[in-house]
Design a protein around this motif. Structure first.
Motif, PDB file in Angstrom:
ATOM      1  N   SER A 157       0.844  -1.195   0.000  1.00 23.14           N
ATOM      2  CA  SER A 157       0.000   0.000   0.000  1.00 23.14           C
ATOM      3  C   SER A 157       0.875   1.240   0.000  1.00 23.14           C
ATOM      4  CB  SER A 157      -0.909   0.025   1.228  1.00 23.14           C
ATOM      5  OG  SER A 157      -1.760  -1.097   1.274  1.00 23.14           O
ATOM      6  N   CYS A 158       0.356   2.279  -0.590  1.00 25.88           N
ATOM      7  CA  CYS A 158       1.042   3.567  -0.585  1.00 25.88           C
ATOM      8  C   CYS A 158       0.002   4.633  -0.277  1.00 25.88           C
ATOM      9  CB  CYS A 158       1.716   3.832  -1.913  1.00 25.88           C
ATOM     10  SG  CYS A 158       2.499   5.452  -2.033  1.00 25.88           S
ATOM     11  N   SER A 159       0.126   5.232   0.876  1.00 26.11           N
ATOM     12  CA  SER A 159      -0.807   6.274   1.285  1.00 26.11           C
ATOM     13  C   SER A 159      -0.229   7.641   0.959  1.00 26.11           C
ATOM     14  CB  SER A 159      -1.073   6.167   2.793  1.00 26.11           C
ATOM     15  OG  SER A 159      -1.654   4.922   3.107  1.00 26.11           O
ATOM     16  N   ALA A 160      -1.082   8.514   0.448  1.00 22.71           N
ATOM     17  CA  ALA A 160      -0.644   9.838   0.038  1.00 22.71           C
ATOM     18  C   ALA A 160      -1.364  10.912   0.837  1.00 22.71           C
ATOM     19  CB  ALA A 160      -0.899  10.041  -1.442  1.00 22.71           C
ATOM     20  N   SER A 161      -0.685  11.991   1.046  1.00 25.27           N
ATOM     21  CA  SER A 161      -1.299  13.117   1.742  1.00 25.27           C
ATOM     22  C   SER A 161      -0.690  14.412   1.234  1.00 25.27           C
ATOM     23  CB  SER A 161      -1.080  13.005   3.258  1.00 25.27           C
ATOM     24  OG  SER A 161       0.293  13.025   3.572  1.00 25.27           O
ATOM     25  N   GLY A 162      -1.383  15.489   1.435  1.00 25.30           N
ATOM     26  CA  GLY A 162      -0.816  16.799   1.145  1.00 25.30           C
ATOM     27  C   GLY A 162      -1.376  17.479  -0.073  1.00 25.30           C
ATOM     28  N   HIS A 163      -1.811  16.729  -1.064  1.00 20.65           N
ATOM     29  CA  HIS A 163      -2.332  17.356  -2.262  1.00 20.65           C
ATOM     30  C   HIS A 163      -3.489  16.523  -2.805  1.00 20.65           C
ATOM     31  CE1 HIS A 163       0.693  20.515  -2.941  1.00 20.65           C
ATOM     32  NE2 HIS A 163       1.515  19.689  -2.331  1.00 20.65           N
ATOM     33  N   THR A 164      -4.004  16.930  -3.926  1.00 18.50           N
ATOM     34  CA  THR A 164      -5.115  16.219  -4.530  1.00 18.50           C
ATOM     35  C   THR A 164      -4.609  14.928  -5.153  1.00 18.50           C
ATOM     36  OG1 THR A 164      -6.151  18.344  -4.993  1.00 18.50           O
ATOM     37  CG2 THR A 164      -7.053  16.396  -6.100  1.00 18.50           C
ATOM     38  N   ASP A 166      -7.434   3.714  -4.747  1.00 16.95           N
ATOM     39  CA  ASP A 166      -8.674   4.099  -4.104  1.00 16.95           C
ATOM     40  C   ASP A 166      -8.538   5.587  -3.789  1.00 16.95           C
ATOM     41  OD1 ASP A 166     -10.789   4.631  -2.395  1.00 16.95           O
ATOM     42  OD2 ASP A 166     -10.717   2.662  -1.459  1.00 16.95           O
ATOM     43  N   ASN A 167      -9.117   6.421  -4.627  1.00 13.84           N
ATOM     44  CA  ASN A 167      -8.965   7.867  -4.458  1.00 13.84           C
ATOM     45  C   ASN A 167      -9.629   8.358  -3.175  1.00 13.84           C
ATOM     46  OD1 ASN A 167      -7.452   8.176  -6.810  1.00 13.84           O
ATOM     47  ND2 ASN A 167      -9.268   8.543  -8.072  1.00 13.84           N
ATOM     48  N   ALA A 168     -10.670   7.681  -2.741  1.00 12.85           N
ATOM     49  CA  ALA A 168     -11.339   8.090  -1.511  1.00 12.85           C
ATOM     50  C   ALA A 168     -10.435   7.888  -0.299  1.00 12.85           C
ATOM     51  CB  ALA A 168     -12.631   7.305  -1.332  1.00 12.85           C
ATOM     52  N   LYS A 169      -9.531   6.910  -0.385  1.00  9.14           N
ATOM     53  CA  LYS A 169      -8.607   6.621   0.711  1.00  9.14           C
ATOM     54  C   LYS A 169      -7.209   7.173   0.448  1.00  9.14           C
ATOM     55  CE  LYS A 169     -10.935   2.378   2.209  1.00  9.14           C
ATOM     56  NZ  LYS A 169     -10.783   0.917   2.474  1.00  9.14           N
ATOM     57  N   TYR A 172      10.636  -1.797  -2.416  1.00  8.28           N
ATOM     58  CA  TYR A 172       9.631  -1.263  -3.314  1.00  8.28           C
ATOM     59  C   TYR A 172       9.275   0.159  -2.894  1.00  8.28           C
ATOM     60  CZ  TYR A 172       8.973  -5.733  -5.583  1.00  8.28           C
ATOM     61  OH  TYR A 172       9.165  -6.877  -6.312  1.00  8.28           O
ATOM     62  N   TYR A 173       9.262   1.041  -3.876  1.00  9.98           N
ATOM     63  CA  TYR A 173       8.969   2.446  -3.644  1.00  9.98           C
ATOM     64  C   TYR A 173       7.743   2.858  -4.442  1.00  9.98           C
ATOM     65  CZ  TYR A 173      13.847   2.650  -2.082  1.00  9.98           C
ATOM     66  OH  TYR A 173      15.045   2.445  -1.435  1.00  9.98           O
ATOM     67  N   CYS A 174       6.921   3.691  -3.853  1.00  8.21           N
ATOM     68  CA  CYS A 174       5.863   4.308  -4.633  1.00  8.21           C
ATOM     69  C   CYS A 174       6.292   5.727  -5.014  1.00  8.21           C
ATOM     70  CB  CYS A 174       4.542   4.334  -3.882  1.00  8.21           C
ATOM     71  SG  CYS A 174       4.556   5.157  -2.280  1.00  8.21           S
ATOM     72  N   ALA A 175       5.744   6.196  -6.112  1.00  7.16           N
ATOM     73  CA  ALA A 175       6.101   7.511  -6.629  1.00  7.16           C
ATOM     74  C   ALA A 175       4.871   8.160  -7.240  1.00  7.16           C
ATOM     75  CB  ALA A 175       7.208   7.391  -7.666  1.00  7.16           C
ATOM     76  N   ALA A 176       4.924   9.475  -7.360  1.00  2.19           N
ATOM     77  CA  ALA A 176       3.796  10.224  -7.908  1.00  2.19           C
ATOM     78  C   ALA A 176       4.301  11.324  -8.819  1.00  2.19           C
ATOM     79  CB  ALA A 176       2.966  10.820  -6.775  1.00  2.19           C
ATOM     80  N   LYS A 177       3.447  11.695  -9.771  1.00  2.00           N
ATOM     81  CA  LYS A 177       3.757  12.839 -10.616  1.00  2.00           C
ATOM     82  C   LYS A 177       2.463  13.450 -11.142  1.00  2.00           C
ATOM     83  CE  LYS A 177       4.217  10.467 -15.081  1.00  2.00           C
ATOM     84  NZ  LYS A 177       5.037  10.368 -16.318  1.00  2.00           N
ATOM     85  N   ARG A 178       2.558  14.731 -11.437  1.00  2.00           N
ATOM     86  CA  ARG A 178       1.474  15.379 -12.169  1.00  2.00           C
ATOM     87  C   ARG A 178       1.795  15.344 -13.654  1.00  2.00           C
ATOM     88  NH1 ARG A 178      -1.703  18.996  -9.220  1.00  2.00           N
ATOM     89  NH2 ARG A 178      -2.849  19.253 -11.165  1.00  2.00           N
ATOM     90  N   THR A 179       2.985  15.816 -13.993  1.00  2.00           N
ATOM     91  CA  THR A 179       3.508  15.762 -15.354  1.00  2.00           C
ATOM     92  C   THR A 179       5.004  15.526 -15.281  1.00  2.00           C
ATOM     93  OG1 THR A 179       3.898  18.140 -15.413  1.00  2.00           O
ATOM     94  CG2 THR A 179       1.758  17.366 -16.236  1.00  2.00           C
ATOM     95  N   GLY A 180       5.589  15.172 -16.410  1.00  2.00           N
ATOM     96  CA  GLY A 180       7.039  15.036 -16.443  1.00  2.00           C
ATOM     97  C   GLY A 180       7.537  13.839 -15.668  1.00  2.00           C
ATOM     98  N   SER A 181       8.589  14.030 -14.910  1.00  2.00           N
ATOM     99  CA  SER A 181       9.244  12.920 -14.209  1.00  2.00           C
ATOM    100  C   SER A 181       8.566  12.635 -12.872  1.00  2.00           C
ATOM    101  CB  SER A 181      10.715  13.236 -13.987  1.00  2.00           C
ATOM    102  OG  SER A 181      10.852  14.399 -13.192  1.00  2.00           O
ATOM    103  N   TRP A 182       8.894  11.480 -12.297  1.00  2.00           N
ATOM    104  CA  TRP A 182       8.347  11.081 -11.010  1.00  2.00           C
ATOM    105  C   TRP A 182       9.050  11.886  -9.924  1.00  2.00           C
ATOM    106  CZ3 TRP A 182       4.114   8.304 -11.443  1.00  2.00           C
ATOM    107  CH2 TRP A 182       3.921   7.560 -12.606  1.00  2.00           C
ATOM    108  N   GLY A 183       8.349  12.900  -9.419  1.00  2.00           N
ATOM    109  CA  GLY A 183       8.989  13.855  -8.520  1.00  2.00           C
ATOM    110  C   GLY A 183       8.757  13.632  -7.047  1.00  2.00           C
ATOM    111  N   TYR A 184       7.835  12.745  -6.719  1.00  2.00           N
ATOM    112  CA  TYR A 184       7.507  12.491  -5.316  1.00  2.00           C
ATOM    113  C   TYR A 184       7.718  11.009  -5.017  1.00  2.00           C
ATOM    114  CZ  TYR A 184       5.205  16.969  -5.951  1.00  2.00           C
ATOM    115  OH  TYR A 184       4.946  18.276  -6.257  1.00  2.00           O
ATOM    116  N   TRP A 185       8.384  10.756  -3.899  1.00  2.00           N
ATOM    117  CA  TRP A 185       8.755   9.375  -3.564  1.00  2.00           C
ATOM    118  C   TRP A 185       8.427   9.048  -2.113  1.00  2.00           C
ATOM    119  CZ3 TRP A 185      10.794   6.015  -7.155  1.00  2.00           C
ATOM    120  CH2 TRP A 185      11.180   6.579  -8.373  1.00  2.00           C
ATOM    121  N   GLY A 186       8.026   7.794  -1.904  1.00  2.00           N
ATOM    122  CA  GLY A 186       7.872   7.279  -0.552  1.00  2.00           C
ATOM    123  C   GLY A 186       9.195   6.707  -0.067  1.00  2.00           C
ATOM    124  N   GLN A 187       9.188   6.192   1.143  1.00  2.00           N
ATOM    125  CA  GLN A 187      10.437   5.761   1.776  1.00  2.00           C
ATOM    126  C   GLN A 187      10.827   4.329   1.437  1.00  2.00           C
ATOM    127  OE1 GLN A 187       7.619   5.279   3.064  1.00  2.00           O
ATOM    128  NE2 GLN A 187       7.692   3.529   4.421  1.00  2.00           N
TER     129      GLN A 187
END
Length: 116
Positions: free
Chosen positions: A20-27, A72-75, A93-108
């Protein structure tokens, strides 16, 4: 966005595990999400991703048919379901996020160890 991966552990070959990868801080729902992994002594490599726009997924060939990414966007959570695990799937295993371009956000990272 802040990411927190969890769910790793020690399993035997052929077993299943869900990360699982939980996200917080933005949409969360407007971010593409991905999983990467880094095996001991090797570089971090892409595993698969899920697009925010339509929920479509794509994977590296070595995990196609065995791994499934869902969200699960609700969670604010993205999952990596791993089936038929092999010793060569052993990695952090790492999770990552991006809006556009490269994967700029990473979990631990979370460690998955598959014994033969």
């Amino acid at each position: 966005v802040q990411l927190q991966a969890s769910g790793g552990g020690l399993v035997q070959a052929g077993d299943s595990l869900r990360l699982s990868c939980s996200a917080s801080g933005h949409t969360f729902s407007s971010y593409d999400m991905a999983w990467f992994r880094q095996a001991p002594g090797k570089e971090r490599v892409f595993v698969g991703a899920i697009r925010w726009s339509d929920g479509s997924t794509y994977y590296v060939d070595s995990v196609k048919g065995r791994f499934t990414i869902s969200r699960d966007n609700a969670k604010n959570t993205v999952y990596l379901q791993m089936n038929s695990l092999k010793p060569e799937d052993t990695a952090v295993y790492y999770c990552a996020a991006k809006r556009t371009g490269s994967w700029g956000y990473w979990g631990q990272g979370t460690l998955v160890t598959v014994s033969s």
